[in-house]
Write an enzyme that holds these catalytic residues in place. Structure first.
Site, mmCIF file in Angstrom:
data_model
loop_
_atom_site.group_PDB
_atom_site.id
_atom_site.type_symbol
_atom_site.label_atom_id
_atom_site.label_comp_id
_atom_site.label_asym_id
_atom_site.label_seq_id
_atom_site.Cartn_x
_atom_site.Cartn_y
_atom_site.Cartn_z
ATOM 1 N N ALA A 1 53.267 30.872 17.729
ATOM 2 C CA ALA A 1 54.670 30.470 17.904
ATOM 3 C C ALA A 1 55.423 30.623 16.588
ATOM 4 O O ALA A 1 56.546 31.148 16.549
ATOM 5 C CB ALA A 1 54.755 29.031 18.406
ATOM 6 N N ASP A 2 54.816 30.168 15.496
ATOM 7 C CA ASP A 2 55.425 30.345 14.181
ATOM 8 C C ASP A 2 55.568 31.823 13.824
ATOM 9 O O ASP A 2 56.620 32.263 13.335
ATOM 10 C CB ASP A 2 54.569 29.665 13.108
ATOM 11 C CG ASP A 2 54.840 28.175 12.989
ATOM 12 O OD1 ASP A 2 55.935 27.741 13.374
ATOM 13 O OD2 ASP A 2 53.954 27.455 12.500
ATOM 14 N N LEU A 3 54.508 32.585 14.029
ATOM 15 C CA LEU A 3 54.510 33.982 13.623
ATOM 16 C C LEU A 3 55.520 34.804 14.418
ATOM 17 O O LEU A 3 56.255 35.619 13.859
ATOM 18 C CB LEU A 3 53.109 34.578 13.773
ATOM 19 C CG LEU A 3 52.028 33.930 12.898
ATOM 20 C CD1 LEU A 3 50.659 34.499 13.237
ATOM 21 C CD2 LEU A 3 52.329 34.136 11.427
ATOM 22 N N GLY B 1 58.966 33.979 13.312
ATOM 23 C CA GLY B 1 59.254 34.676 12.071
ATOM 24 C C GLY B 1 59.636 36.128 12.308
ATOM 25 O O GLY B 1 60.556 36.657 11.666
#
Length: 396
Positions: free
Chosen positions: A179-181, A184
Site C-alpha cells: 500500500a505504501d509502495l 509512492g
C-alpha cells in the site's frame, strides 16, 4: 549523462515509506532532493531494525536496512520547523523548489505555515504533493494510516492467504508494504503529470494522494470482478481467480509456479506432462471451461507434476515456452543470472560504512540512464551546504 529530471528540485518533508519512496524515484531520475529531518532523531525508519548497517573500524552509523531502501540520492538537512527560524529556512528553500512532498496529518502543517495555502503564496509554481492515509477530506481524514491497516481496510487481506478450510487459512498481509509502495508510485506519476501541466500553463497545484484510495485502485481485476458479478472474492492461496492453471504446484522435490495464460500454452503444458487429451477435453479446452472446472483440473495436474523433480519440469516447460518458475528465496533471487545481468543489485560508497548494498531502480532509460551518486544520507550529513544553498550559490 544527466538524468531526465536534472534541474528539478524536490523539498522532501516526508518520512517512513510512501513519501520517501516517491522522492527516491525522483532522485533516481535526476532530481535534486533535499530531505528535511528532525534534529537528533531524523526519519523514523533510521531506527527500524535490526538489521543495521555496520560502520568501518567498528563504528556504527545506526541506520537501518529499512531506511536504506527509500532514501538514496538525497541530501539530509536537519531543520526544526516547529521554530520560527526553521520555518523561515523551509520558506527560503520553497522559493527554489519545484516540488514539495509531505505526509503529515491533514492540517498538521498549517500551524507552521507549511500547508499548501502558505507555500503557494511563496511559490505559486510549486507542485505540492500531500500523502495521507485517507485523503484531505472525508470522515476518516483526520485518522493516521499505516500500511498494514490499509491492506486490511482496503480489502487486500481478505483476498490474500490460503483458501478457507486449508491449513494456514485466515487473512494475510502481503510480505512487503504494498500500500505504501504503490501510493509512492502513484505520487511519482501524479507529480510528473503535474510537472507537464506546469510546463503548459506555468501553474503549480496540490496533489491529494491517499493510501486507502491507492489500495482500492490497485485491487485491479479483483475489484472489477466484484463490481461486475456482485460476488465477494475470497482468498485462493496462490491460485488466480480468472486463469487456470495459474498457481503453485508440488513437485517431487519442492514446488513450481505455473502461469498458463492462454489455450495454446495449456496445450503445450499438457503435451509436456504427457496428457495431451486434457487439452482436447470439453471441460478444459478453453480458459473459461478450465475456470469452471478448476478443482478437477488442478487435482489432475497436481498428480502429473508429482512425477518429476523441479529442474526437470523447468527445463521441459521452458523449452516450449510454458511460463513457469521456481519459488526463489531472496538469496536465490539476487544470485539469479537474469537479475545479475540486469544489474538489479549494486553498491554505493558510504561515508561511515564504506559501502552499502542497493536494489536498483527497474526503469532503464536509453538516452538518460540513471546515475546513482549518493548513498542514503546520514542524519544532517549535508547541513554544511544549507547556507550556500539558500543564498543561491549551490546549484548541484
Amino acid at each position: 549523462m544527466a538524468g531526465p529530471l536534472t534541474g528539478i528540485k524536490v523539498l522532501d518533508l516526508s518520512r517512513i515509506l510512501a513519501g520517501p519512496w516517491s522522492t527516491q524515484v525522483l532522485a533516481d531520475y535526476g532530481a535534486e532532493v533535499w530531505k528535511i529531518e528532525r534534529p537528533n532523531t531524523g526519519d523514523d525508519t533510521r531506527s527500524w531494525g535490526p538489521p543495521f548497517i555496520s560502520g568501518e573500524n567498528g563504528q556504527n552509523p545506526k541506520d537501518s536496512a529499512y531506511y536504506l531502501t527509500a532514501n538514496r540520492g538525497k541530501k539530509s538537512f536537519t531543520i526544526d520547523f516547529t521554530t520560527a527560524k526553521g520555518q523561515q529556512l523551509i520558506h527560503q528553500l520553497v522559493q527554489q523548489a519545484d516540488i514539495l512532498v509531505e505526509n503529515y496529518k491533514v492540517g498538521g502543517l498549517a500551524k507552521y505555515q507549511l500547508d499548501y495555502a502558505s507555500i503557494k503564496n511563496i511559490n505559486p509554481k510549486v507542485i505540492y504533493c500531500s500523502i495521507t492515509g485517507f485523503g484531505q477530506d472525508g470522515p476518516y481524514a483526520q485518522q493516521a494510516g499505516y500500511d498494514a491497516m490499509i491492506q486490511a481496510m482496503g480489502g487486500l487481506m481478505s483476498i490474500t492467504g490460503e483458501q478457507e478450510g486449508l491449513p494456514g487459512e485466515g487473512p494475510q498481509r502481503v510480505g512487503v508494504a504494498v500500500a505504501d509502495l504503490m501510493t509512492g508510485m502513484y505520487a511519482v506519476s501524479g507529480i510528473l503529470a503535474a510537472l507537464y501541466h506546469r510546463e503548459q500553463t506555468g501553474a503549480g497545484q496540490q496533489l491529494d494522494i491517499a493510501l486507502l484510495d491507492s489500495m482500492v485502485a490497485m485491487l485491479a481485476n479483483q475489484g472489477s470482478n466484484y463490481l461486475v458479478s456482485g460476488n465477494t472474492p475470497k482468498p485462493m492461496g496462490t491460485a488466480h481467480p480468472n486463469i487456470v492453471p495459474y498457481q503453485v504446484f508440488a513437485v517431487q522435490d519442492g514446488h513450481i509456479l505455473l502461469a498458463v495464460g492462454n489455450d495454446q500454452q495449456f496445450k503445450k503444458c499438457c503435451d509436456v506432462m504427457g496428457c495431451p487429451e486434457l487439452a482436447l477435453s470439453e471441460k478444459f479446452a478453453t480458459n473459461s471451461q478450465r475456470v469452471a472446472n478448476r478443482e478437477v483440473l488442478v487435482a489432475t495436474v497436481s498428480k502429473y507434476l508429482l512425477t518429476q523433480k523441479l529442474d526437470d519440469w523447468l527445463a521441459k516447460f521452458n523449452q516450449v515456452q510454458v511460463p513457469c518458475s521456481p519459488i526463489n528465496t531472496l538469496d536465490r533471487v539476487f544470485d539469479d543470472p537474469q537479475v545479475k545481468h540486469r544489474q538489479m543489485q549494486f553498491n554505493l560508497p558510504h561515508p561511515s560504512a564504506g559501502s552499502v548494498p542497493m536494489v536498483a531502480n527497474p526503469v532503464k532509460f536509453s538516452a538518460t540512464p540513471i546515475d546513482y551518486k549518493l548513498a542514503p544520507p546520514q542524519l544532517g550529513e549535508h547541513n554544511a551546504e544549507l547556507d550556500t544553498l539558500i543564498n543561491g550559490e549551490c546549484r548541484k
